[in-house]
Design a protein around this motif. Sequence first.
Motif, PDB file in Angstrom:
ATOM      1  N   TRP A 160      37.586  53.869  32.433  1.00 27.67           N
ATOM      2  CA  TRP A 160      38.378  52.519  31.831  1.00 27.67           C
ATOM      3  C   TRP A 160      39.689  52.913  30.956  1.00 27.67           C
ATOM      4  O   TRP A 160      40.482  51.908  31.295  1.00 27.67           O
ATOM      5  CB  TRP A 160      37.019  52.087  30.781  1.00 27.67           C
ATOM      6  N   MET A 161      39.585  53.816  30.223  1.00 28.03           N
ATOM      7  CA  MET A 161      41.003  54.068  29.521  1.00 28.03           C
ATOM      8  C   MET A 161      42.159  54.243  30.431  1.00 28.03           C
ATOM      9  O   MET A 161      43.190  54.013  30.150  1.00 28.03           O
ATOM     10  CB  MET A 161      40.619  55.298  28.528  1.00 28.03           C
ATOM     11  N   ASN A 162      41.756  54.948  31.598  1.00 29.98           N
ATOM     12  CA  ASN A 162      42.658  55.151  32.683  1.00 29.98           C
ATOM     13  C   ASN A 162      42.847  54.085  33.621  1.00 29.98           C
ATOM     14  O   ASN A 162      43.856  54.194  34.643  1.00 29.98           O
ATOM     15  CB  ASN A 162      42.516  56.421  33.501  1.00 29.98           C
ATOM     16  N   THR A 163      42.305  52.948  33.494  1.00 27.36           N
ATOM     17  CA  THR A 163      42.501  51.850  34.183  1.00 27.36           C
ATOM     18  C   THR A 163      43.513  50.882  33.894  1.00 27.36           C
ATOM     19  O   THR A 163      43.312  50.479  32.779  1.00 27.36           O
ATOM     20  CB  THR A 163      41.296  51.119  34.775  1.00 27.36           C
ATOM     21  N   PRO A 164      44.813  50.571  34.358  1.00 27.49           N
ATOM     22  CA  PRO A 164      45.612  49.542  33.761  1.00 27.49           C
ATOM     23  C   PRO A 164      44.810  48.039  33.581  1.00 27.49           C
ATOM     24  O   PRO A 164      44.022  47.936  34.566  1.00 27.49           O
ATOM     25  CB  PRO A 164      46.652  49.484  34.759  1.00 27.49           C
ATOM     26  N   PRO A 165      45.070  47.401  32.589  1.00 25.21           N
ATOM     27  CA  PRO A 165      44.617  46.217  32.203  1.00 25.21           C
ATOM     28  C   PRO A 165      44.674  45.335  33.432  1.00 25.21           C
ATOM     29  O   PRO A 165      46.035  45.572  34.046  1.00 25.21           O
ATOM     30  CB  PRO A 165      45.001  45.520  30.961  1.00 25.21           C
ATOM     31  N   PRO A 166      44.081  44.335  33.911  1.00 22.68           N
ATOM     32  CA  PRO A 166      44.391  43.362  34.900  1.00 22.68           C
ATOM     33  C   PRO A 166      45.476  42.603  34.731  1.00 22.68           C
ATOM     34  O   PRO A 166      45.677  42.041  33.587  1.00 22.68           O
ATOM     35  CB  PRO A 166      42.942  42.614  35.401  1.00 22.68           C
ATOM     36  N   THR A 167      46.195  42.077  35.587  1.00 18.83           N
ATOM     37  CA  THR A 167      47.233  41.167  35.380  1.00 18.83           C
ATOM     38  C   THR A 167      46.527  39.758  35.954  1.00 18.83           C
ATOM     39  O   THR A 167      45.528  39.645  36.673  1.00 18.83           O
ATOM     40  CB  THR A 167      48.270  41.413  36.394  1.00 18.83           C
ATOM     41  N   TRP A 168      47.446  38.424  35.941  1.00 15.21           N
ATOM     42  CA  TRP A 168      46.827  37.486  36.441  1.00 15.21           C
ATOM     43  C   TRP A 168      46.674  37.509  38.242  1.00 15.21           C
ATOM     44  O   TRP A 168      45.844  36.992  38.685  1.00 15.21           O
ATOM     45  CB  TRP A 168      47.674  36.242  36.079  1.00 15.21           C
ATOM     46  N   GLU A 169      47.614  38.247  38.427  1.00 19.66           N
ATOM     47  CA  GLU A 169      47.578  38.523  40.035  1.00 19.66           C
ATOM     48  C   GLU A 169      46.264  39.403  40.558  1.00 19.66           C
ATOM     49  O   GLU A 169      45.859  39.004  41.363  1.00 19.66           O
ATOM     50  CB  GLU A 169      48.938  39.208  40.562  1.00 19.66           C
ATOM     51  N   ASP A 170      45.984  40.059  39.794  1.00 24.42           N
ATOM     52  CA  ASP A 170      44.845  40.800  39.891  1.00 24.42           C
ATOM     53  C   ASP A 170      43.503  40.277  40.114  1.00 24.42           C
ATOM     54  O   ASP A 170      42.696  40.345  40.669  1.00 24.42           O
ATOM     55  CB  ASP A 170      44.466  42.189  38.894  1.00 24.42           C
ATOM     56  N   LEU A 171      43.410  39.386  38.940  1.00 21.41           N
ATOM     57  CA  LEU A 171      42.271  38.335  38.880  1.00 21.41           C
ATOM     58  C   LEU A 171      42.357  37.357  39.932  1.00 21.41           C
ATOM     59  O   LEU A 171      41.269  36.927  40.516  1.00 21.41           O
ATOM     60  CB  LEU A 171      42.253  37.437  37.309  1.00 21.41           C
ATOM     61  N   LYS A 172      43.608  36.776  40.224  1.00 22.97           N
ATOM     62  CA  LYS A 172      43.572  35.944  41.570  1.00 22.97           C
ATOM     63  C   LYS A 172      43.030  36.553  42.837  1.00 22.97           C
ATOM     64  O   LYS A 172      42.343  36.090  43.713  1.00 22.97           O
ATOM     65  CB  LYS A 172      44.958  35.703  41.778  1.00 22.97           C
ATOM     66  N   TRP A 173      43.398  37.923  42.953  1.00 21.63           N
ATOM     67  CA  TRP A 173      42.850  38.883  44.243  1.00 21.63           C
ATOM     68  C   TRP A 173      41.413  38.877  44.075  1.00 21.63           C
ATOM     69  O   TRP A 173      40.851  38.450  45.209  1.00 21.63           O
ATOM     70  CB  TRP A 173      43.583  40.033  44.112  1.00 21.63           C
ATOM     71  N   LEU A 174      40.736  39.005  42.773  1.00 23.22           N
ATOM     72  CA  LEU A 174      39.341  39.128  42.716  1.00 23.22           C
ATOM     73  C   LEU A 174      38.770  37.878  43.237  1.00 23.22           C
ATOM     74  O   LEU A 174      37.720  37.673  43.892  1.00 23.22           O
ATOM     75  CB  LEU A 174      39.081  39.478  41.442  1.00 23.22           C
ATOM     76  N   ARG A 175      39.337  36.777  42.652  1.00 25.59           N
ATOM     77  CA  ARG A 175      38.885  35.305  42.804  1.00 25.59           C
ATOM     78  C   ARG A 175      38.773  35.222  44.255  1.00 25.59           C
ATOM     79  O   ARG A 175      37.919  34.681  45.007  1.00 25.59           O
ATOM     80  CB  ARG A 175      39.626  34.553  42.092  1.00 25.59           C
ATOM     81  N   GLU A 176      39.919  35.580  45.148  1.00 23.17           N
ATOM     82  CA  GLU A 176      39.959  35.258  46.505  1.00 23.17           C
ATOM     83  C   GLU A 176      38.862  36.107  47.296  1.00 23.17           C
ATOM     84  O   GLU A 176      38.553  35.682  48.524  1.00 23.17           O
ATOM     85  CB  GLU A 176      41.302  35.713  47.106  1.00 23.17           C
ATOM     86  N   GLN A 177      38.562  37.315  46.903  1.00 22.98           N
ATOM     87  CA  GLN A 177      37.359  38.146  47.369  1.00 22.98           C
ATOM     88  C   GLN A 177      35.949  37.514  47.174  1.00 22.98           C
ATOM     89  O   GLN A 177      35.064  37.833  47.935  1.00 22.98           O
ATOM     90  CB  GLN A 177      37.646  39.423  47.044  1.00 22.98           C
ATOM     91  N   TRP A 178      35.785  36.742  46.137  1.00 22.24           N
ATOM     92  CA  TRP A 178      34.646  36.342  45.715  1.00 22.24           C
ATOM     93  C   TRP A 178      34.457  34.673  45.975  1.00 22.24           C
ATOM     94  O   TRP A 178      35.195  34.113  45.459  1.00 22.24           O
ATOM     95  CB  TRP A 178      34.226  36.411  44.328  1.00 22.24           C
ATOM     96  N   ASP A 179      33.482  34.448  46.872  1.00 20.41           N
ATOM     97  CA  ASP A 179      33.443  33.103  47.392  1.00 20.41           C
ATOM     98  C   ASP A 179      32.427  32.366  46.864  1.00 20.41           C
ATOM     99  O   ASP A 179      32.146  31.286  47.180  1.00 20.41           O
ATOM    100  CB  ASP A 179      33.284  33.027  48.886  1.00 20.41           C
ATOM    101  N   GLY A 180      31.762  32.538  45.442  1.00 25.89           N
ATOM    102  CA  GLY A 180      31.073  31.841  44.641  1.00 25.89           C
ATOM    103  C   GLY A 180      31.694  31.476  43.311  1.00 25.89           C
ATOM    104  O   GLY A 180      32.990  31.606  43.285  1.00 25.89           O
ATOM    105  N   GLU A 181      30.675  31.095  42.446  1.00 24.86           N
ATOM    106  CA  GLU A 181      31.339  30.684  41.251  1.00 24.86           C
ATOM    107  C   GLU A 181      31.998  31.625  40.413  1.00 24.86           C
ATOM    108  O   GLU A 181      31.430  32.954  40.573  1.00 24.86           O
ATOM    109  CB  GLU A 181      30.358  30.100  40.392  1.00 24.86           C
ATOM    110  N   PHE A 182      32.689  31.489  39.680  1.00 22.95           N
ATOM    111  CA  PHE A 182      33.767  32.458  39.167  1.00 22.95           C
ATOM    112  C   PHE A 182      34.457  32.124  37.583  1.00 22.95           C
ATOM    113  O   PHE A 182      35.197  31.036  37.548  1.00 22.95           O
ATOM    114  CB  PHE A 182      35.204  32.696  40.067  1.00 22.95           C
TER     115      PHE A 182
END
Length: 406
Positions: free
Chosen positions: A244-266
């Motif tokens: 976890w400590m070696n994973t860069p924190p997410p950006t809004w673009e990262d969250l948008k990417w995950l939202r696009e991969q998940w087709d349910g409630e978010f």
Amino acid sequence: MSKISEIMEKNPWRRNPWFETVGEAQRRAKKRLPKTVYSSLIAGTQAGITVNDNVDAYGELGFAPHVIGTTPERNLTTTVMGQELPFPVMISPTGVQAVNPDGEVAVARAAANRGTAMGLSSFASKPVEEVTAVNDKIFFQIYWLGSKEDILARAQRAKEAGCKGLIVTTDWVFNVGRDWGSPEIPEQVDLNAIAKLAPEMITKPSYALSWFRDGKLIIPDLSAPNIAHKGQPGPTFFDVYGQWMNTPPPTWEDLKWLREQWDGEFMVKGITRIDDAKRAVEIGATAISVSNHGGNNLDGTPATIRVLGPIADAVGGDVDVLLDGGIRRGSDVVKALAFGAKAVMIGRAYLWGLAANGQTGVENVLDLMRMGVDSALMGLGKSDVAGLSRDDLIIPEGFERVFGAE
């Protein structure tokens, strides 16, 4: 039946009578749990300013009741992330629930018996498949941990298990410094750890006995099975910590990417600013949780009830707005709904119930919340939780906080 099983069957903690307040559940949890385990349930970051304000802020709000014309029947139902709830309270995701051997499965059963939904933590001690098997209203909580492929694999596993939505938690900075001292959590429960905790365990026999089944000791599992691929052993929390400590924190673009991969409630959890709430809407979130991680994030952050109203005013028409932090009774729930929340998520309250009396204790807490909401509605002369507004509250000047307004 073995001698230990016979003792457990006769032990009075298994049939604790009803407790009438969450405060009593907390008292019983403190009495029953070893100090180290109990300390993990009340921990807050640094000086505990935020964890205290989360609770104390509700006491600054009053009610403006209508005592004439109270309706005999009141509608407590709401819909959150596509799931109908019989009352506006659901279970917040919390990590490793070693206060009870059945952990998240017991909590999921309790929530199902009361018809409500549950958020399941990535750091749960039980696999997602076991939890969805007993409750069909499960939202899987996920942290930004590892590669995008790792994150997507965890989300896909949750979907295959039947989870109805994804909760992305963003309000966590790993600040472990607490002025009063942090409880020491072993990397794994082995013989050395058991020996070290033995002095505490001896003074809490009912807790110790709860980990015996058919005369055999059940070793508490401090691993995180939902971080691993299905069927593989879960890493320990400390193994995950390094990744976890070696994973860069997410950006809004990262969250948008995950939202696009998940087709349910978010849901995006961890919102305390209006501009962040609007960004969550922009990336396609269907819900947000106004949250400061129960006071375990950045100490000095205001209570969530103080920032809820302006956020709900700004985006409540676009997404489901929830709140977590500091809820201890049904009247607190009503105050949150009056500021614009559709529902709340409870954390410490149900963990104290779980510690006090297992699954029945969680059901007890949920019943207290439901009855408290109903009583407050009656006192306010309201027939429906959807009809609550600021007009039902006495709000002191300067109570609300506004951040990120344009």
